[in-house]
Design a protein around this motif. Structure first.
Motif, PDB file in Angstrom:
ATOM      1  N   ARG A  62     -22.319   2.968   5.685  1.00 50.62           N
ATOM      2  CA  ARG A  62     -23.352   2.770   6.351  1.00 50.62           C
ATOM      3  C   ARG A  62     -23.510   1.139   6.901  1.00 50.62           C
ATOM      4  N   LYS A  63     -24.072   0.551   7.913  1.00 52.02           N
ATOM      5  CA  LYS A  63     -24.159  -0.479   8.383  1.00 52.02           C
ATOM      6  C   LYS A  63     -23.672  -1.642   7.455  1.00 52.02           C
ATOM      7  N   HIS A  64     -24.741  -1.636   6.491  1.00 51.73           N
ATOM      8  CA  HIS A  64     -24.634  -3.043   5.649  1.00 51.73           C
ATOM      9  C   HIS A  64     -23.760  -2.493   4.366  1.00 51.73           C
ATOM     10  N   GLN A  65     -23.042  -1.626   4.145  1.00 52.96           N
ATOM     11  CA  GLN A  65     -22.277  -1.178   2.983  1.00 52.96           C
ATOM     12  C   GLN A  65     -20.955  -2.038   2.993  1.00 52.96           C
ATOM     13  N   ARG A  66     -20.541  -2.220   1.773  1.00 55.96           N
ATOM     14  CA  ARG A  66     -19.178  -2.698   1.715  1.00 55.96           C
ATOM     15  C   ARG A  66     -18.410  -1.856   0.634  1.00 55.96           C
ATOM     16  N   LYS A  67     -16.943  -2.037   0.969  1.00 57.28           N
ATOM     17  CA  LYS A  67     -16.124  -1.300  -0.060  1.00 57.28           C
ATOM     18  C   LYS A  67     -14.941  -1.908  -0.084  1.00 57.28           C
ATOM     19  N   ILE A  68     -14.341  -2.057  -1.260  1.00 60.31           N
ATOM     20  CA  ILE A  68     -12.960  -2.956  -1.510  1.00 60.31           C
ATOM     21  C   ILE A  68     -11.963  -1.861  -2.309  1.00 60.31           C
ATOM     22  N   VAL A  69     -10.933  -1.739  -1.352  1.00 60.42           N
ATOM     23  CA  VAL A  69      -9.942  -0.752  -1.774  1.00 60.42           C
ATOM     24  C   VAL A  69      -8.686  -1.369  -2.311  1.00 60.42           C
ATOM     25  N   MET A  70      -7.928  -1.262  -3.493  1.00 58.80           N
ATOM     26  CA  MET A  70      -6.749  -1.661  -3.794  1.00 58.80           C
ATOM     27  C   MET A  70      -5.705  -0.714  -3.783  1.00 58.80           C
ATOM     28  N   MET A  71      -4.572  -0.919  -2.898  1.00 56.87           N
ATOM     29  CA  MET A  71      -3.506   0.248  -3.004  1.00 56.87           C
ATOM     30  C   MET A  71      -2.448  -0.198  -3.703  1.00 56.87           C
ATOM     31  N   VAL A  72      -2.133   0.601  -4.734  1.00 54.67           N
ATOM     32  CA  VAL A  72      -1.099   0.166  -5.839  1.00 54.67           C
ATOM     33  C   VAL A  72      -0.048   1.337  -5.656  1.00 54.67           C
ATOM     34  N   GLY A  73       0.928   1.026  -6.358  1.00 52.57           N
ATOM     35  CA  GLY A  73       2.150   2.056  -6.128  1.00 52.57           C
ATOM     36  C   GLY A  73       3.495   1.294  -6.467  1.00 52.57           C
ATOM     37  N   PRO A  74       4.625   1.983  -6.570  1.00 56.23           N
ATOM     38  CA  PRO A  74       5.919   1.428  -6.559  1.00 56.23           C
ATOM     39  C   PRO A  74       6.316   0.850  -5.355  1.00 56.23           C
ATOM     40  N   THR A  75       7.467   0.194  -5.351  1.00 57.35           N
ATOM     41  CA  THR A  75       8.197  -0.528  -4.260  1.00 57.35           C
ATOM     42  C   THR A  75       8.683   0.604  -3.096  1.00 57.35           C
ATOM     43  N   GLY A  76       8.266   0.268  -1.953  1.00 57.35           N
ATOM     44  CA  GLY A  76       8.864   1.109  -0.758  1.00 57.35           C
ATOM     45  C   GLY A  76       8.196   2.369  -0.686  1.00 57.35           C
ATOM     46  N   VAL A  77       7.036   2.451  -1.120  1.00 54.49           N
ATOM     47  CA  VAL A  77       6.275   3.858  -0.993  1.00 54.49           C
ATOM     48  C   VAL A  77       5.498   3.761   0.335  1.00 54.49           C
ATOM     49  N   GLY A  78       5.416   2.740   0.986  1.00 52.89           N
ATOM     50  CA  GLY A  78       4.750   2.520   2.010  1.00 52.89           C
ATOM     51  C   GLY A  78       3.054   2.097   1.970  1.00 52.89           C
ATOM     52  N   LYS A  79       2.870   1.225   0.856  1.00 55.28           N
ATOM     53  CA  LYS A  79       1.473   0.519   0.814  1.00 55.28           C
ATOM     54  C   LYS A  79       0.990  -0.266   1.965  1.00 55.28           C
ATOM     55  N   THR A  80       1.980  -1.124   2.270  1.00 56.55           N
ATOM     56  CA  THR A  80       1.565  -2.053   3.416  1.00 56.55           C
ATOM     57  C   THR A  80       1.289  -1.278   4.737  1.00 56.55           C
ATOM     58  N   THR A  81       2.209  -0.480   5.037  1.00 60.85           N
ATOM     59  CA  THR A  81       1.966   0.078   6.467  1.00 60.85           C
ATOM     60  C   THR A  81       0.737   1.302   6.328  1.00 60.85           C
ATOM     61  N   THR A  82       0.424   1.719   5.137  1.00 62.76           N
ATOM     62  CA  THR A  82      -0.669   2.776   4.959  1.00 62.76           C
ATOM     63  C   THR A  82      -2.052   1.788   5.281  1.00 62.76           C
ATOM     64  N   ILE A  83      -2.041   0.487   4.603  1.00 62.17           N
ATOM     65  CA  ILE A  83      -3.105  -0.377   4.866  1.00 62.17           C
ATOM     66  C   ILE A  83      -3.404  -0.667   6.250  1.00 62.17           C
TER      67      ILE A  83
ATOM     68  N   LYS B   1     -16.703 -11.949   2.742  1.00 57.62           N
ATOM     69  CA  LYS B   1     -17.818 -11.198   2.299  1.00 57.62           C
ATOM     70  C   LYS B   1     -18.789 -10.437   3.580  1.00 57.62           C
ATOM     71  N   ASP B   2     -18.371 -10.775   4.748  1.00 57.26           N
ATOM     72  CA  ASP B   2     -18.889 -10.146   5.756  1.00 57.26           C
ATOM     73  C   ASP B   2     -18.181  -8.939   6.387  1.00 57.26           C
ATOM     74  N   CYS B   3     -17.032  -8.402   5.631  1.00 58.27           N
ATOM     75  CA  CYS B   3     -16.318  -7.256   5.990  1.00 58.27           C
ATOM     76  C   CYS B   3     -16.908  -6.245   5.339  1.00 58.27           C
ATOM     77  N   ASN B   4     -16.805  -4.940   6.058  1.00 58.61           N
ATOM     78  CA  ASN B   4     -17.378  -3.743   5.514  1.00 58.61           C
ATOM     79  C   ASN B   4     -16.405  -3.214   4.660  1.00 58.61           C
ATOM     80  N   TYR B   5     -15.049  -3.341   5.288  1.00 63.81           N
ATOM     81  CA  TYR B   5     -14.011  -2.804   4.323  1.00 63.81           C
ATOM     82  C   TYR B   5     -12.970  -3.824   4.135  1.00 63.81           C
ATOM     83  N   ILE B   6     -12.668  -3.998   2.771  1.00 63.91           N
ATOM     84  CA  ILE B   6     -11.588  -4.999   2.324  1.00 63.91           C
ATOM     85  C   ILE B   6     -10.291  -4.144   2.021  1.00 63.91           C
ATOM     86  N   PHE B   7      -9.181  -4.444   2.361  1.00 65.75           N
ATOM     87  CA  PHE B   7      -8.146  -3.425   1.688  1.00 65.75           C
ATOM     88  C   PHE B   7      -7.068  -4.507   0.960  1.00 65.75           C
TER      89      PHE B   7
END
Length: 385
Positions: free
Chosen positions: A180-201, A262-268
């Motif tokens: 919703r408009k004023h909600q916030r979510k922080i998502v941390m992507m983890v995993g082995p080297t070369g699995v595509g974390k950066t591209t997925t983000i 802090k003003d971002c709704n989504y932080i990856f």
């Protein structure tokens, strides 16, 4: 293929009768004695020949008689060739034999003593081709054999639909629910080297910033200062999408970076990849988490679809020290086997969030959907939508 029967008092005589009517192209299938000489009659032999030319018309009306036979009214009959069309029946028999061979269960343990019915052979082969967990395959097959109504077993489509229903029930899926408009979510992507974390983000950032029509504010943080070109890769994506990027090199700097966003709704948060066996580097990610332990951070383990089940288990086992919340699978376009993804997700009880099916940003991203994964499973191929 036509099968013809010819009679004669000797094998040679029977064969001559066959050649006289069918020509030299006739193939001798068998020769056997069908009656013995008695009461003044003579021996009688039967030669069965085959003709490959089904369209050739055969008029077989020749009598085979002997002087002694002519005196016996019961044996003074015309012997006519019996024409058989065994082609369709032979093909059916061959198909049935192949089905039986395919249905033989080849267990690794004496526990698996299940015989697969012919109606389920094709589906069982799909489970094998997709490298589905054998124990789960056994359980699913056993329950289906017991529960599927007999009336439905003869209908291949009904059998197929029933197995799809079973698979749908065992795949854990996390539905995408935009904030919703004023909600916030922080998502941390983890995993082995070369699995595509950066591209997925980058795909996720583009999706939430531009594709959902909500004008979400999206920010990206990278903790990956070890891999050559990692920061430059993210910088290129964020410049194109006009999104803020924070580079964090020490755990204590993460708090300030998140405050600036802090003003971002989504932080990856992008993390440095490492071998699943390099426990020290995995623990370094925990050091970053401890600095912001008061913030709810969703940890998503990014896994490649093109590795075997045992590798997935090893990756999950060592990364589980980070308290993994969800799974995202990448490289679905680089494999033909999807059973390991289904059985792995089911066994870990971790829901799937997204599927990455290529390198294109932001298009090659699929929101988690059991039907999509089942279609890939059924077709032994990544089904693009």
């Amino acid at each position: 293929m036509n099968m013809l029967s010819f009679l004669g008092e000797t094998p040679t005589a029977a064969l001559k009768n066959a050649q006289a009517e069918c020509g030299e192209e006739a193939i001798v299938i068998s020769t056997k004695k069908i009656s013995d000489a008695k009461d003044g009659s003579k021996d009688m032999y039967e030669v069965i020949v085959a003709l490959e030319d089904e369209d050739k018309e055969i008029k077989h009306t020749k009598k085979i008689t002997s002087p002694s036979v002519s005196n016996n009214s019961t044996k003074d009959k015309s012997f006519q060739a019996k024409v058989y069309d065994f082609k369709e029946e032979i093909l059916k028999m061959q198909d049935a034999i192949m089905q039986v061979q395919k249905s033989l269960w080849n267990p690794k343990s004496q526990l698996y003593d299940l015989t697969i019915p012919l109606e389920f052979v094709d589906m069982y082969n799909l489970f094998e081709q997709n490298e589905f967990d054998q124990e789960m395959t056994y359980t699913i097959m056993k329950k289906t054999i017991k529960q599927l109504p007999i009336a439905l077993k003869a209908n291949p489509k009904k059998v197929n639909d029933f197995f799809k229903l079973v698979l749908r029930r065992i795949i854990p899926i996390k539905q995408e629910i935009p904030l919703r408009k004023h909600q916030r979510k922080i998502v941390m992507m983890v995993g082995p080297t070369g699995v595509g974390k950066t591209t997925t983000i980058a795909k996720l950032a583009a999706r939430y910033a531009y594709k959902l029509g909500q004008n979400y504010k999206v920010g990206i943080v990278t903790l990956d200062s070890f891999r050559v070109g990692a920061i430059e890769q993210l910088q290129a994506y964020t410049n194109i999408m006009r999104l803020p990027l924070e580079v964090v090199k020490k755990p204590e700097d993460l708090v300030e970076a998140l405050l600036r966003l802090k003003d971002c709704n989504y932080i990856f948060i992008d993390t440095a990849g490492s071998s699943q066996y390099d426990v020290d580097k995995i623990e370094m990610i925990n050091e970053y988490q401890e600095k912001v332990h008061e913030l709810p951070i969703e940890k998503v383990l990014v896994l490649p679809a093109n590795v075997k089940h045992s590798d997935l288990v090893d990756i999950y086992t060592n990364y589980s020290r980070l308290n993994i919340d969800y799974l995202t699978f990448t490289k679905l376009d680089e494999t033909r086997s999807f059973g390991n993804l289904i059985s792995f997700a089911h066994k870990t009880k971790k829901s799937i969030t997204y599927f990455s099916i290529g390198q294109n940003v932001p298009d090659d991203l699929i929101v988690s959907d059991s039907s999509f994964l089942i279609d890939c499973f059924m077709n032994n191929s990544c089904v693009r939508r």
